[in-house]
Design an enzyme around this catalytic site. Sequence first.
Site, PDB file in Angstrom:
ATOM      1  N   SER A 173       3.932  -2.080  10.142  1.00  0.00           N
ATOM      2  CA  SER A 173       5.391  -2.104  10.273  1.00  0.00           C
ATOM      3  C   SER A 173       6.013  -3.448   9.912  1.00  0.00           C
ATOM      4  CB  SER A 173       5.802  -1.668  11.689  1.00  0.00           C
ATOM      5  OG  SER A 173       5.312  -0.370  11.966  1.00  0.00           O
ATOM      6  N   ASN A 201       0.873  -1.177   0.000  1.00  0.00           N
ATOM      7  CA  ASN A 201       0.000   0.000   0.000  1.00  0.00           C
ATOM      8  C   ASN A 201       0.908   1.223   0.000  1.00  0.00           C
ATOM      9  OD1 ASN A 201      -1.757   2.073   0.492  1.00  0.00           O
ATOM     10  ND2 ASN A 201      -2.340   1.407   2.555  1.00  0.00           N
ATOM     11  N   GLY A 226       2.872   2.463  10.675  1.00  0.00           N
ATOM     12  CA  GLY A 226       3.788   3.586  10.493  1.00  0.00           C
ATOM     13  C   GLY A 226       4.508   3.987  11.760  1.00  0.00           C
ATOM     14  N   GLU A 258      -6.634   4.725   7.887  1.00  0.00           N
ATOM     15  CA  GLU A 258      -6.460   6.147   7.550  1.00  0.00           C
ATOM     16  C   GLU A 258      -7.724   6.720   6.906  1.00  0.00           C
ATOM     17  OE1 GLU A 258      -2.779   5.569   5.441  1.00  0.00           O
ATOM     18  OE2 GLU A 258      -1.828   5.033   7.334  1.00  0.00           O
TER      19      GLU A 258
HETATM   20  P1  13P Z   1       3.371   0.474   7.621  1.00  0.00           P
HETATM   21  O1  13P Z   1       3.878  -0.824   7.013  1.00  0.00           O
HETATM   22  O2  13P Z   1       4.103   1.671   7.103  1.00  0.00           O
HETATM   23  O3  13P Z   1       3.294   0.394   9.100  1.00  0.00           O
HETATM   24  O4  13P Z   1       1.865   0.663   7.090  1.00  0.00           O
HETATM   25  C1  13P Z   1       0.976  -0.377   7.216  1.00  0.00           C
HETATM   26  C2  13P Z   1      -0.243  -0.051   6.457  1.00  0.00           C
HETATM   27  O5  13P Z   1      -0.982   0.857   6.824  1.00  0.00           O
HETATM   28  C3  13P Z   1      -0.527  -0.802   5.238  1.00  0.00           C
HETATM   29  O6  13P Z   1      -1.811  -0.565   4.782  1.00  0.00           O
END
Ligand code: 13P
Length: 284
Positions: free
Chosen positions: A239, A26, A200, A122
Amino acid sequence: MRYANIRAHLNLSKEGLMRRFLVAGNWKMHGSSEMTADLISGVARRAFDAASLSEKRALAYDILVCPPAPFLVQAVHDADAQYISVGAQNVSQYDSGAYTGEVSLAMLAEVGCEYVLIGHSERREIFGESDQVIAQKFAACVGFGSEVIPLLCIGETLSQRKSGDTEKVVAAQLDAVLNEVGIEGFAKAVIAYEPVWAIGTGETASPEQAQEVHAFIRNKLRGLDKPIAEKIQILYGGSVKPANAEELFAQEDIDGGLIGGASLKVDSFAGICEVAQRLSHDRV
Ligand code: 13P
């Protein structure tokens, strides 16, 4: 429907009927035309090298990239020869009409998108998408024959986890969609468990924490329809990196990852794909 897609959703590994891994990137609001080209070609090259394959159709797992909407057409074009699937990050719940800024399922299907993310945290948190809107978007995919496969994201916040509500939250998020489409709506769908506190942040759910929730999700579905529950891919997101992918993907109910930050670089995304390739052998 393209080859990788058909195979993934019949769950046919070459050898048997075990769930295949899906490694999905993503990109969120990152990327450019140049990055799209470089990432897709770089990841494909690394993935097929790692599998020691000259015949590209024989990857033991599936790769999906979800770039921002302006790059979808190019991504489908760049990925086509490589058998990497392309997905969108969002879709309208409506078929067509006066919905400025929105993109419909028919449009995504027309440009060759095979998947669409639905209900990413999000979208829920920043753009206020309610369980109801998310259920409508999922239902739109089902109504469209799941030609564009919905990848439903669910997961709890840190405070919900701390107060012991993880299962309650995840169950409610699932129920909102189940109430709209029934368990049959999940016959051609993917679920991603993404604990909001791990997105994130560099913080990952431990393999045990993730497995516990994945098993809970699968069991909940099993209570409604066993074959669908056994077949559905449940991805972990939050992550994921090459360094932790192996212990996560080794869990019984984790069928791959939905990767944010680490999907933006060939090295890290291909590194995660290589883990899926290695572990696929244990799954058949
Ligand atoms: P990260 O891998 O950056 O933590 O993001 C995960 C995510 O929201 C994938 O949709």
